[in-house]
Motif scaffolding. Structure first.
Motif, PDB file in Angstrom:
ATOM      1  N   MET A 254       0.839  -1.203   0.000  1.00 14.25           N
ATOM      2  CA  MET A 254       0.000   0.000   0.000  1.00 14.25           C
ATOM      3  C   MET A 254       0.874   1.254   0.000  1.00 14.25           C
ATOM      4  SD  MET A 254      -2.737   1.731  -0.067  1.00 14.25           S
ATOM      5  CE  MET A 254      -4.163   0.672   0.183  1.00 14.25           C
ATOM      6  N   PRO A 255       0.877   2.062  -1.085  1.00 16.66           N
ATOM      7  CA  PRO A 255       1.829   3.163  -1.221  1.00 16.66           C
ATOM      8  C   PRO A 255       1.285   4.547  -0.857  1.00 16.66           C
ATOM      9  CG  PRO A 255       0.831   2.728  -3.337  1.00 16.66           C
ATOM     10  CD  PRO A 255       0.140   1.818  -2.337  1.00 16.66           C
ATOM     11  N   ARG A 256       0.133   4.621  -0.160  1.00 18.30           N
ATOM     12  CA  ARG A 256      -0.524   5.923  -0.019  1.00 18.30           C
ATOM     13  C   ARG A 256       0.321   6.945   0.745  1.00 18.30           C
ATOM     14  NH1 ARG A 256      -5.301   4.320   4.345  1.00 18.30           N
ATOM     15  NH2 ARG A 256      -3.934   4.124   6.160  1.00 18.30           N
ATOM     16  N   ALA A 257       1.243   6.514   1.613  1.00 18.94           N
ATOM     17  CA  ALA A 257       2.095   7.463   2.330  1.00 18.94           C
ATOM     18  C   ALA A 257       3.030   8.209   1.384  1.00 18.94           C
ATOM     19  CB  ALA A 257       2.901   6.733   3.403  1.00 18.94           C
ATOM     20  N   LEU A 258       3.213   7.678   0.190  1.00 16.23           N
ATOM     21  CA  LEU A 258       4.113   8.297  -0.788  1.00 16.23           C
ATOM     22  C   LEU A 258       3.410   9.340  -1.644  1.00 16.23           C
ATOM     23  CD1 LEU A 258       5.794   4.993  -2.078  1.00 16.23           C
ATOM     24  CD2 LEU A 258       6.455   6.385  -0.108  1.00 16.23           C
ATOM     25  N   PHE A 259       2.072   9.368  -1.599  1.00 14.72           N
ATOM     26  CA  PHE A 259       1.316  10.221  -2.520  1.00 14.72           C
ATOM     27  C   PHE A 259       1.642  11.708  -2.387  1.00 14.72           C
ATOM     28  CE2 PHE A 259      -2.373   6.930  -2.871  1.00 14.72           C
ATOM     29  CZ  PHE A 259      -1.541   6.117  -3.639  1.00 14.72           C
ATOM     30  N   HIS A 384       6.537   2.402   4.302  1.00 11.39           N
ATOM     31  CA  HIS A 384       6.795   3.071   3.028  1.00 11.39           C
ATOM     32  C   HIS A 384       7.425   4.442   3.243  1.00 11.39           C
ATOM     33  CE1 HIS A 384       4.437  -0.112   1.230  1.00 11.39           C
ATOM     34  NE2 HIS A 384       4.716   0.350   0.037  1.00 11.39           N
ATOM     35  N   GLY A 385       7.005   5.132   4.288  1.00 11.44           N
ATOM     36  CA  GLY A 385       7.619   6.425   4.594  1.00 11.44           C
ATOM     37  C   GLY A 385       9.097   6.290   4.890  1.00 11.44           C
ATOM     38  N   TRP A 386       9.452   5.293   5.707  1.00  8.62           N
ATOM     39  CA  TRP A 386      10.866   5.063   6.009  1.00  8.62           C
ATOM     40  C   TRP A 386      11.641   4.645   4.763  1.00  8.62           C
ATOM     41  CZ3 TRP A 386      10.560   1.836  11.208  1.00  8.62           C
ATOM     42  CH2 TRP A 386      10.184   2.701  12.236  1.00  8.62           C
ATOM     43  N   ALA A 387      11.044   3.748   3.974  1.00  6.63           N
ATOM     44  CA  ALA A 387      11.736   3.277   2.770  1.00  6.63           C
ATOM     45  C   ALA A 387      11.970   4.419   1.790  1.00  6.63           C
ATOM     46  CB  ALA A 387      10.926   2.171   2.106  1.00  6.63           C
ATOM     47  N   GLY A 394       9.788   6.249  -5.782  1.00  8.20           N
ATOM     48  CA  GLY A 394       9.577   5.291  -6.856  1.00  8.20           C
ATOM     49  C   GLY A 394      10.108   3.915  -6.494  1.00  8.20           C
ATOM     50  N   ALA A 395      11.330   3.869  -5.950  1.00  4.99           N
ATOM     51  CA  ALA A 395      11.926   2.588  -5.563  1.00  4.99           C
ATOM     52  C   ALA A 395      11.152   1.949  -4.419  1.00  4.99           C
ATOM     53  CB  ALA A 395      13.388   2.798  -5.174  1.00  4.99           C
ATOM     54  N   ALA A 396      10.652   2.772  -3.489  1.00  4.91           N
ATOM     55  CA  ALA A 396       9.879   2.236  -2.371  1.00  4.91           C
ATOM     56  C   ALA A 396       8.602   1.577  -2.867  1.00  4.91           C
ATOM     57  CB  ALA A 396       9.547   3.342  -1.373  1.00  4.91           C
TER      58      ALA A 396
END
Length: 434
Positions: A254-259, A384-387, A394-396
């Motif tokens: 789930m990537p929503r923290a990256l949005f 995801h935030g840490w990654a 993008g890589a995360a």
């Protein structure tokens, strides 16, 4: 006119019925009342989900305090989701729905009152949010456990699709409605709309038939009931696998923290937010809603385990593609596909929970389901935030999507019975007063 011509309209209707969502469960009055009440709750909860963080920011001017809304919302879900499932297995589920929906409505009214009278205390808002989520955490596993008592087994995938449509409709249009109404009517009216709608829900669940435990024993739920539920899950490999694969999909993918960062730095949104951010947040629910509206095929699928595994694999691939894409339209497309795959997985995971669990354990399994669904994406926000801080957004996202595929493969190899799981062919129990 030839017989062949006469057959065209029925044939066309049959083809259409094989594509669009199966509405047969809505012909059952009790399920229809439950579904409508869930729809109102879904939209209302999204209004509150927007209003509470907005009010907290208005009071404090701090995003750190806004972050506390996640903590005050998650902790009650984790605690009361498990306990609420145990309670749902030991009492009349209709009465429990009435009590919990009343609690949700009362806390919504109190949120309106503190906004209307301009109390201006962030701790009052956060405390009311926590109480609201505690009632919600007991309500959700109870509401989900009721479905199998109202709907025949062969219609459970269709009922799950209808429930998913309701949830995604609220996720897409609730925030849009809140955003449109806030500048016009203000926070207090937004809370008031939610409060009135929730009072209507109390009346709807009151109209449901009595749903006592099937063994006739109404009693208090204790720690032993909770521990019995976990032991039961540990012994039921199919149920355990349904939770494991969803945790893999959500925590890793789930990537929503990256949005927010991607919207600004990858897709060129202004610092205050813009079109890209809105589309990124809306894309996954939009894909889920489109799939649920076109889910007429679901009731004819028996290989539930295969569908869940394939759907989660598609989710992982779509998230990996999202991380690699540099064009906004392509990123949105990948997220829409991911949302559709997630909904397909959810439809059949819910059907598995309804059919593979016995009625006396159904509330507890739904309680764990509530915790997994609520907790997985919140853990993903952290990971995801840490990654992203270390390797970039993008890589995360791409790495998370690929990890979904690896984790899914390991889960299937460890519990191969899940891949082979088929829906039972016998009808389930349906309430006589439906």
């Amino acid at each position: 006119m030839s017989d062949r011509t006469d057959d065209k309209p029925p044939a066309a209707r049959k083809r259409l019925g094989s594509i669009v969502i199966d509405r047969r469960p809505l012909k059952i009055p009790a399920f229809r009342r439950l579904w409508i009440s869930s729809l109102v709750t879904a939209i209302g909860s999204q209004l509150t989900a927007v209003a509470v963080p907005k009010q907290v920011f208005d009071i404090t001017g701090s995003s750190a305090y806004v972050g506390l809304t996640g903590v005050f919302g998650l902790v009650p879900l984790l605690i009361f989701g498990i306990w609420g499932g145990a309670i749902a297995d030991t009492v009349d589920r209709r009465k429990l729905l009435v009590v919990t929906n009343t609690g949700i409505a009362v806390t919504a009214c109190l949120l309106w009152a503190q906004a209307y009278f301009d109390v201006g205390s962030v701790w009052v808002v956060l405390s009311l949010l926590a109480v609201n989520q505690a009632f919600f955490a007991v309500n959700m596993p109870t509401r989900n456990a009721v479905v199998a008592r109202l709907v025949p087994t062969e219609l459970l995938p269709s009922a799950s699709a209808l429930t998913g449509t309701m949830t995604t409709f609220g996720a897409v249009f609730g925030p849009l409605a809140a955003g449109a109404l806030l500048p016009i009517v203000g926070l207090s009216v937004l809370y008031l709309v939610d409060s009135v709608a929730l009072l209507v829900v109390v009346w709807a669940v009151w109209r449901l038939p009595a749903l006592p435990p099937q063994d006739g024993r109404v009693r208090r739920a204790g720690l032993r009931d909770i521990s019995d539920g976990f032991r039961y899950l540990g012994a039921q490999k199919i149920l355990l696998a349904s939770f494991v694969v969803d945790i893999v999909a959500m925590v890793a993918g789930m990537p929503r923290a990256l949005f927010p960062e991607m919207a600004e730095r990858t897709f060129g949104d202004p610092a205050g937010g813009g079109l890209a951010l809105g589309w990124l947040y809306a894309a996954i629910p939009l894909g889920a809603m489109l799939l649920s509206l076109m889910s007429g095929w679901a009731s004819r699928v028996s290989r539930h385990g295969v569908v869940v595994v394939v759907a989660i694999a598609v989710w992982g691939l779509a998230i990996a593609g999202f991380g690699l894409s540099q064009a906004l339209w392509l990123s949105i497309l990948f997220l829409v596909v991911a949302g559709a795959a997630d909904m397909a997985s959810a439809i059949f995971r819910m059907a598995i929970l309804q059919t593979a669990a016995t009625d006396e354990m159904r509330g507890r399994t739904q309680g764990v389901f509530t915790v997994v669904v609520a907790g997985g994406p919140r853990v993903a926000d952290l990971t995801h935030g840490w990654a992203a801080a270390g390797v970039g957004t993008g890589a995360a996202a791409t790495g998370g999507g690929l990890l979904v595929l690896v984790g899914l493969l390991v889960a299937v190899l460890l519990i191969p019975a899940f891949w082979r799981y088929r829906a039972p062919v016998t009808s389930g129990n349906v309430s006589d007063d439906s």
